[in-house]
Structure formats: C-alpha cells, structure tokens
Design an enzyme around this catalytic site. Structure first.
Site, PDB file in Angstrom:
ATOM      1  N   GLY A 105      84.418 -10.042  26.689  1.00 49.20           N
ATOM      2  CA  GLY A 105      84.453  -9.106  27.304  1.00 49.20           C
ATOM      3  C   GLY A 105      85.386  -9.470  27.782  1.00 49.20           C
ATOM      4  N   GLY A 129      86.345  -7.214  32.668  1.00 52.67           N
ATOM      5  CA  GLY A 129      85.898  -6.894  33.534  1.00 52.67           C
ATOM      6  C   GLY A 129      86.553  -6.004  34.058  1.00 52.67           C
ATOM      7  N   GLY A 130      87.475  -5.722  35.721  1.00 50.95           N
ATOM      8  CA  GLY A 130      88.176  -4.866  36.431  1.00 50.95           C
ATOM      9  C   GLY A 130      88.993  -5.749  36.327  1.00 50.95           C
ATOM     10  N   PHE A 131      89.098  -7.258  36.216  1.00 50.75           N
ATOM     11  CA  PHE A 131      90.954  -7.585  35.839  1.00 50.75           C
ATOM     12  C   PHE A 131      90.440  -8.773  35.397  1.00 50.75           C
ATOM     13  CE2 PHE A 131      88.469  -8.628  40.194  1.00 50.75           C
ATOM     14  CZ  PHE A 131      88.716  -9.612  40.578  1.00 50.75           C
ATOM     15  N   ALA A 132      88.830  -9.265  34.428  1.00 47.50           N
ATOM     16  CA  ALA A 132      89.590 -10.679  34.088  1.00 47.50           C
ATOM     17  C   ALA A 132      88.917 -10.499  32.700  1.00 47.50           C
ATOM     18  CB  ALA A 132      88.235 -11.460  34.663  1.00 47.50           C
ATOM     19  N   CYS A 152      87.375 -12.192  29.711  1.00 46.57           N
ATOM     20  CA  CYS A 152      86.121 -13.252  29.243  1.00 46.57           C
ATOM     21  C   CYS A 152      86.089 -14.396  27.865  1.00 46.57           C
ATOM     22  CB  CYS A 152      84.786 -13.124  29.762  1.00 46.57           C
ATOM     23  SG  CYS A 152      83.664 -14.152  29.900  1.00 46.57           S
ATOM     24  N   LYS A 169      85.967 -17.806  32.646  1.00 47.56           N
ATOM     25  CA  LYS A 169      87.337 -16.791  33.124  1.00 47.56           C
ATOM     26  C   LYS A 169      87.981 -16.007  33.741  1.00 47.56           C
ATOM     27  CE  LYS A 169      85.092 -13.267  36.576  1.00 47.56           C
ATOM     28  NZ  LYS A 169      84.342 -12.421  37.013  1.00 47.56           N
ATOM     29  N   ASP A 213      76.403  -5.418  45.521  1.00 43.32           N
ATOM     30  CA  ASP A 213      77.172  -4.736  43.845  1.00 43.32           C
ATOM     31  C   ASP A 213      75.844  -5.754  43.090  1.00 43.32           C
ATOM     32  OD1 ASP A 213      78.647  -3.147  42.509  1.00 43.32           O
ATOM     33  OD2 ASP A 213      80.219  -5.018  42.179  1.00 43.32           O
TER      34      ASP A 213
END
Ligand code: ADP
Length: 340
Positions: free
Chosen positions: A51, A53-56, A58, A78, A171
């Site tokens: 996967g 994400g915003g800045f990672a 995985c 990550k 969040d």
C-alpha cells in the site's frame, strides 16, 4: 496468477515512486545498522508492496535473523524518505513515531522499531493482513451487528488506553482501522496524534513532542495564550475521538458516513446541525435497531462534554441487547488492562 499480481504491484510501486518522490527501496536485504538488540543485527527482506499513503510506501518485510535461523517473521515495513522536502513533514513524522512507539495495546498496530538506512527511514510494524475496515465496508456495503459490536468494543479499548495516557488520535477513520489475521481491529497511523499535557508539565519542558506540536499548531511558543494550555489541561479535546467513533459506527451500520456530501463546507454544516439520516432498510442493509441509533446519537453530540467516554460507550445497551451477541472476542484483557 500470483506472479501477475506481483508484477502489477511492482509496476504500481514504480509509478508511485515517480509521481510522489517516495523513498527508494533496496530490493533485497536491509541490514539494520548501529542499534541492535542483544547484539543482534536484524535483517529484513523487503517483499511485495502492500500500500501507499500520503508520504509512505508500505511493504511486507520479512525478518530474517541469522541466529534465530528459519524463524520467519513477517512485518509491515513503512518506508519514508529521511529528508523530506518540507521540514514540517519531517517533524510531523517524528512526532508520529514518538507517540506510536509508546503505545502498547492489543488493538493498536504494534510498533516494532524504526531505523534509518541510507536515505530512508524504515518503520517496522505489526502486519495487518486483512486490510482496513474501510475496505471491508466498501466490499460488503455494511457490517453485521455482531461485527459492529466487536470492532466498536475493540476500538473503544484502544481509545480508553490512549486517552488514559493523554494521547488523542485526532484522525480516527475507517481507513486507519486495520485488521489482522484474526480480524482484530488495530488502530494504525498516528500521523495526527498529540499528547495533551498539563500546564506544569509544559512549563517543566516535559513532553518534547507535545510542545513541538503545540508550537506548530499555535505559532511561536513565546506567544502561546494560557487558555490554549488550560484547554489542554482540563478540556475536552480528547472527545474529538469519541465523535469520530460515532461517525465510524454509523458508517459500519449504514455503509456510508453520516454527513456525506460533495463539499467540505456542506459536510461541516451538516455535522454542526447533526443532519443525518439512517438509510431505509433494503436487502443489503441491516435492520438497524433503536439501540444502535441511540448509541450513535450519544456519540455525535455537538457539545463535546456531553459525549460519553470509552467505558460509557461500551456500557451502552447496544452491546447487551439480545444477549449482546458480538463476534467473539476476548474483552477483558484488551479493555480493562491496567495502564502502566
Ligand atoms: P501514510 O501515513 O503515508 O498515509 P499509511 O500509514 O496510511 O501511510 O500507510 C499506507 C498504506 O499502507 C495503507 O493504506 C495500508 O494499505 C498499508 N499499511 C500501512 N500500515 C500497515 C500495516 N501495519 N499492515 C498492513 N498494511 C499497512
């Protein structure tokens, strides 16, 4: 078929790298430098991409400790660029790690360790192989009552634990609630979490990361107004998580969030006015009992102090009606565990 899947993932990862400056990943072995527990250096093999994400990015990561021999252990790895284009992001990430590393609860994604290797920071996390609650709701449209009870209880257990340690998540959403192999809910992603501190602690300079967070949120430290700290001390800040639980419970039952709308302002307006409708029953949906509707109404109170705390949520009749049929789980350990 598996190979095809793998190739697709690799392609997607490559594309993501191009588009978003994700950290480059060495294809094979990563040797953890410097820190090693009990003199053991840990070796991770970077596996398939699971996967982004915003800045990672995985990945699956396999821990292969030479000394432990064939003890294969799979983690989520990550990977983030150590030097991000914005200093703020770097700081935010550090806060996330500091808070996450201190959390230890059966319903919080376990933080194994973090280390830097070459240009990247690697975060080794418990692998949640069954996706997120979001994926499940998308796939199934809505969850059954026993499932909703189970996940809500597990979520409340983790939130109780966090709140007792002055951590607010801020969040909580279905996409941040991961599922492990046994379909246990695990809160992941502490990207917006904050530690609330009392004024005295703040003045003593304890809780570095909380201080930092407050300064990034509220401007120059010297000029922080007392009521901001006062609010942190006795306020109801942590009740933002309870509101989020209300949205999550509604969405698990109804298949979509209560204040769904195309514009952000419209969502805020609806939320402020508590404008939401339970869906009509159709063949896809649960017959949503009054107890569930009442629980959501209790959670979605505009006045934060009127919202229940985690213990009160689980005490709601929704969890005991008709014998309180919840998808089986062990409630005592995760829920009543002492806070160290
Ligand atoms: P970011 O903080 O950059 O948004 P996330 O933490 O959301 O990154 O991770 C990105 C994606 O990686 C998630 O959407 C999820 O698919 C996957 N992922 C993250 N953590 C785990 C985990 N512990 N187990 C399995 N998959 C994970």
């Amino acid at each position: 078929e598996m190979a095809e899947e793998e190739a697709k993932r690799a392609e997607a990862a490559k594309k993501a790298l191009k588009e978003k400056e994700y950290a480059p990943v060495p294809p094979e072995w990563v040797l953890q430098p410097a820190i090693s527990q009990g003199g053991l250096a840990e070796k991770f093999r970077v596996g398939r991409c699971i996967g982004k994400g915003g800045f990672a990015m995985c990945y699956e990561g396999e821990l292969r400790n030479k000394i432990q021999g064939h003890d294969r252990k799979i983690f989520a790895l990550k990977v983030v660029k150590s030097k991000m284009s914005q200093k703020k992001m770097e700081e935010k990430f550090r806060t996330e790690l500091q808070i996450h590393a201190k959390m230890r609860h059966p319903n919080i994604v376990e933080f194994h360790r973090a280390f830097t290797f070459k240009e990247s920071t690697y975060v080794v996390l418990e692998l949640c192989s069954n996706g997120s609650i979001m994926d499940m709701v998308k796939k199934r449209r809505c969850l059954t009552l026993p499932e909703v009870r189970r996940y809500t209880i597990q979520l409340c257990g983790a939130i109780k634990y966090m709140h007792a340690r002055n951590v607010i998540h801020r969040d909580l959403k279905m996409g941040n609630l991961f599922l492990d192999r046994e379909m246990n809910l695990k809160i992941g992603d502490f990207g917006l979490a904050a530690v609330l501190v009392s004024t005295e602690e703040y003045q003593l300079g304890l809780y570095e990361n909380a201080k930092k967070r407050r300064t990034t949120l509220c401007g120059t430290p010297n000029y922080i107004a007392p009521e901001i700290l006062e609010k942190a001390k006795g306020g109801h800040d942590y009740k933002v998580d309870i509101w989020a639980i209300g949205v999550i419970v509604f969405a698990m039952l109804a298949g979509q969030p209560p204040f769904q709308s195309s514009s952000q302002n419209e969502i805020y307006r609806k939320a402020r006015n508590l404008e939401y409708d339970w869906p009509q029953k159709d063949r896809h949906l649960n017959d949503i009992p009054e107890e569930a509707k009442d629980l959501v109404a209790q959670l979605l109170k505009v006045e934060a102090e009127e919202r229940p705390d985690a213990d009160e949520v689980v005490g709601h009749p929704f969890f005991s009606m008709h014998g309180g049929n919840a998808m089986p789980l062990i409630m005592d350990e995760s829920f009543t565990r002492e806070i160290p």
